[in-house]
Write a protein that holds these residues in place. Structure first.
Motif, PDB file in Angstrom:
ATOM      1  N   LYS A   1      15.978  -0.191 -10.610  1.00 55.59           N
ATOM      2  CA  LYS A   1      15.870   1.223 -10.148  1.00 55.59           C
ATOM      3  C   LYS A   1      15.439   1.982 -11.089  1.00 55.59           C
ATOM      4  CE  LYS A   1      18.149  -0.410  -5.657  1.00 55.59           C
ATOM      5  NZ  LYS A   1      17.646  -1.423  -5.401  1.00 55.59           N
ATOM      6  N   ALA A   2      14.977   1.611 -12.254  1.00 55.20           N
ATOM      7  CA  ALA A   2      14.579   2.070 -12.942  1.00 55.20           C
ATOM      8  C   ALA A   2      13.421   2.944 -12.866  1.00 55.20           C
ATOM      9  CB  ALA A   2      14.768   1.490 -14.521  1.00 55.20           C
ATOM     10  N   LEU A   3      12.749   3.465 -13.059  1.00 52.22           N
ATOM     11  CA  LEU A   3      10.871   4.059 -12.689  1.00 52.22           C
ATOM     12  C   LEU A   3      10.665   3.342 -13.365  1.00 52.22           C
ATOM     13  CD1 LEU A   3      11.303   7.937 -12.328  1.00 52.22           C
ATOM     14  CD2 LEU A   3      11.654   6.015 -10.064  1.00 52.22           C
ATOM     15  N   PRO A   4       9.243   2.939 -12.987  1.00 50.32           N
ATOM     16  CA  PRO A   4       8.420   1.856 -13.898  1.00 50.32           C
ATOM     17  C   PRO A   4       7.355   2.877 -14.890  1.00 50.32           C
ATOM     18  CG  PRO A   4       7.118   2.203 -11.341  1.00 50.32           C
ATOM     19  CD  PRO A   4       8.526   2.570 -11.526  1.00 50.32           C
ATOM     20  N   ALA A   5       7.156   2.207 -16.226  1.00 53.27           N
ATOM     21  CA  ALA A   5       6.480   3.450 -16.456  1.00 53.27           C
ATOM     22  C   ALA A   5       4.539   3.768 -15.854  1.00 53.27           C
ATOM     23  CB  ALA A   5       5.979   2.648 -18.047  1.00 53.27           C
ATOM     24  N   VAL A   6       4.921   4.725 -16.257  1.00 58.38           N
ATOM     25  CA  VAL A   6       2.416   5.074 -15.715  1.00 58.38           C
ATOM     26  C   VAL A   6       2.055   5.102 -16.952  1.00 58.38           C
ATOM     27  CG1 VAL A   6       1.501   7.207 -14.391  1.00 58.38           C
ATOM     28  CG2 VAL A   6       3.843   6.683 -14.086  1.00 58.38           C
ATOM     29  N   PRO A   7       0.616   4.074 -16.377  1.00 59.08           N
ATOM     30  CA  PRO A   7      -0.430   3.934 -17.150  1.00 59.08           C
ATOM     31  C   PRO A   7      -0.623   5.355 -17.387  1.00 59.08           C
ATOM     32  CG  PRO A   7      -0.813   3.493 -15.318  1.00 59.08           C
ATOM     33  CD  PRO A   7       0.890   3.403 -15.261  1.00 59.08           C
ATOM     34  N   PRO A   8      -1.268   5.815 -18.958  1.00 57.87           N
ATOM     35  CA  PRO A   8      -2.387   6.937 -18.885  1.00 57.87           C
ATOM     36  C   PRO A   8      -3.434   7.592 -17.809  1.00 57.87           C
ATOM     37  CG  PRO A   8      -2.436   5.631 -20.517  1.00 57.87           C
ATOM     38  CD  PRO A   8      -2.030   5.275 -20.193  1.00 57.87           C
ATOM     39  N   THR A   9      -4.248   6.161 -17.935  1.00 61.79           N
ATOM     40  CA  THR A   9      -4.956   6.155 -17.536  1.00 61.79           C
ATOM     41  C   THR A   9      -4.865   5.523 -15.618  1.00 61.79           C
ATOM     42  OG1 THR A   9      -6.199   4.758 -18.121  1.00 61.79           O
ATOM     43  CG2 THR A   9      -6.713   6.569 -19.058  1.00 61.79           C
ATOM     44  N   GLY A  10      -5.871   5.937 -14.967  1.00 62.01           N
ATOM     45  CA  GLY A  10      -6.587   5.006 -13.261  1.00 62.01           C
ATOM     46  C   GLY A  10      -5.666   5.138 -12.142  1.00 62.01           C
ATOM     47  N   ASP A  11      -5.985   4.546 -10.746  1.00 65.22           N
ATOM     48  CA  ASP A  11      -5.170   5.374  -9.906  1.00 65.22           C
ATOM     49  C   ASP A  11      -3.849   4.124  -9.776  1.00 65.22           C
ATOM     50  OD1 ASP A  11      -7.853   6.201  -9.564  1.00 65.22           O
ATOM     51  OD2 ASP A  11      -8.394   4.417  -8.432  1.00 65.22           O
ATOM     52  N   VAL A  12      -2.746   5.856  -9.516  1.00 70.42           N
ATOM     53  CA  VAL A  12      -2.126   5.107  -9.568  1.00 70.42           C
ATOM     54  C   VAL A  12      -1.203   5.214  -7.747  1.00 70.42           C
ATOM     55  CG1 VAL A  12      -1.410   4.263 -11.933  1.00 70.42           C
ATOM     56  CG2 VAL A  12      -0.856   6.108 -10.580  1.00 70.42           C
ATOM     57  N   ILE A  13      -0.389   4.925  -7.308  1.00 64.02           N
ATOM     58  CA  ILE A  13       0.580   5.135  -6.337  1.00 64.02           C
ATOM     59  C   ILE A  13       2.219   4.625  -6.577  1.00 64.02           C
ATOM     60  CG2 ILE A  13       0.847   4.270  -3.376  1.00 64.02           C
ATOM     61  CD1 ILE A  13      -1.553   2.887  -3.485  1.00 64.02           C
ATOM     62  N   VAL A  14       2.333   5.868  -6.344  1.00 64.73           N
ATOM     63  CA  VAL A  14       4.316   5.899  -7.464  1.00 64.73           C
ATOM     64  C   VAL A  14       4.860   6.330  -5.459  1.00 64.73           C
ATOM     65  CG1 VAL A  14       3.693   7.212  -9.531  1.00 64.73           C
ATOM     66  CG2 VAL A  14       3.704   8.875  -7.236  1.00 64.73           C
ATOM     67  N   SER A  15       6.044   5.771  -6.733  1.00 63.60           N
ATOM     68  CA  SER A  15       7.158   5.677  -5.000  1.00 63.60           C
ATOM     69  C   SER A  15       7.627   8.117  -4.932  1.00 63.60           C
ATOM     70  CB  SER A  15       8.283   5.616  -5.373  1.00 63.60           C
ATOM     71  OG  SER A  15       8.851   5.903  -6.331  1.00 63.60           O
ATOM     72  N   LEU A  16       7.979   7.960  -3.985  1.00 58.55           N
ATOM     73  CA  LEU A  16       8.412   9.384  -3.566  1.00 58.55           C
ATOM     74  C   LEU A  16      10.255  10.169  -4.999  1.00 58.55           C
ATOM     75  CD1 LEU A  16       8.264  11.982  -2.043  1.00 58.55           C
ATOM     76  CD2 LEU A  16      10.557  11.105  -0.336  1.00 58.55           C
ATOM     77  N   ALA A  17       9.946   9.000  -5.452  1.00 57.05           N
ATOM     78  CA  ALA A  17      11.121   9.067  -5.822  1.00 57.05           C
ATOM     79  C   ALA A  17      10.971   9.588  -7.672  1.00 57.05           C
ATOM     80  CB  ALA A  17      12.649   8.014  -6.469  1.00 57.05           C
TER      81      ALA A  17
END
Length: 140
Positions: free
Chosen positions: A24-40
């Motif tokens: 359930k750990a939040l994933p690392a977000v890449p510094p660039t690019g189009d991302v879809i993140v969870s509400l959490a």
């Protein structure tokens, strides 16, 4: 590159869907690019997500309350709803609420393990793009 079905066509998918790990750990977000993140992840990392390069989308679980994300819709290029089973219609209710009550006019994406017969019904709820689960054939 992965593909999606968008506006009834198979297209390359420029978006990276970020999912929490098994722990359930939040994933690392890449510094660039189009991302879809969870509400959490949006709630936990809003400030950092707003200043990164690339488009931003949010995905909602079928159990998320759409009212939580409604004030932030202006920050998203797309909203996705995760359907764990194609027979669970709560995601369609989320789509209608965000569009009719909260005025979302941007891209809707369904993340679904889907059979072809239900794409029509999902599109009637406003979904224009479908991200298929691993192993699904978008051409079929």
């Amino acid at each position: 590159m992965a593909v999606i079905i968008k506006n009834r066509q198979v297209e390359n998918n420029p978006w990276q869907l970020l999912r929490p790990g098994a722990d359930k750990a939040l994933p690392a977000v890449p510094p660039t690019g189009d991302v879809i993140v969870s509400l959490a992840q949006w709630q936990a990392q809003k400030a950092a997500l707003l200043v990164r390069e690339g488009r931003l989308g949010v995905w909602l679980a079928n159990t998320d309350d759409p009212a939580i994300v409604a004030p932030d819709l202006k920050h998203f290029a797309l909203v996705a709803v995760d359907f764990p089973h194609f027979t669970d219609g709560r995601g369609c209710s989320i789509a209608r609420l965000l569009r009719e009550r909260y005025g979302w006019t941007g891209e809707w994406r369904a993340i679904v393990n889907l059979i072809r017969d239900v794409i029509f019904y999902f599109s009637r709820c406003g979904f224009g793009a479908f991200e298929l689960k691993a192993g699904e054939d978008a051409q079929a």
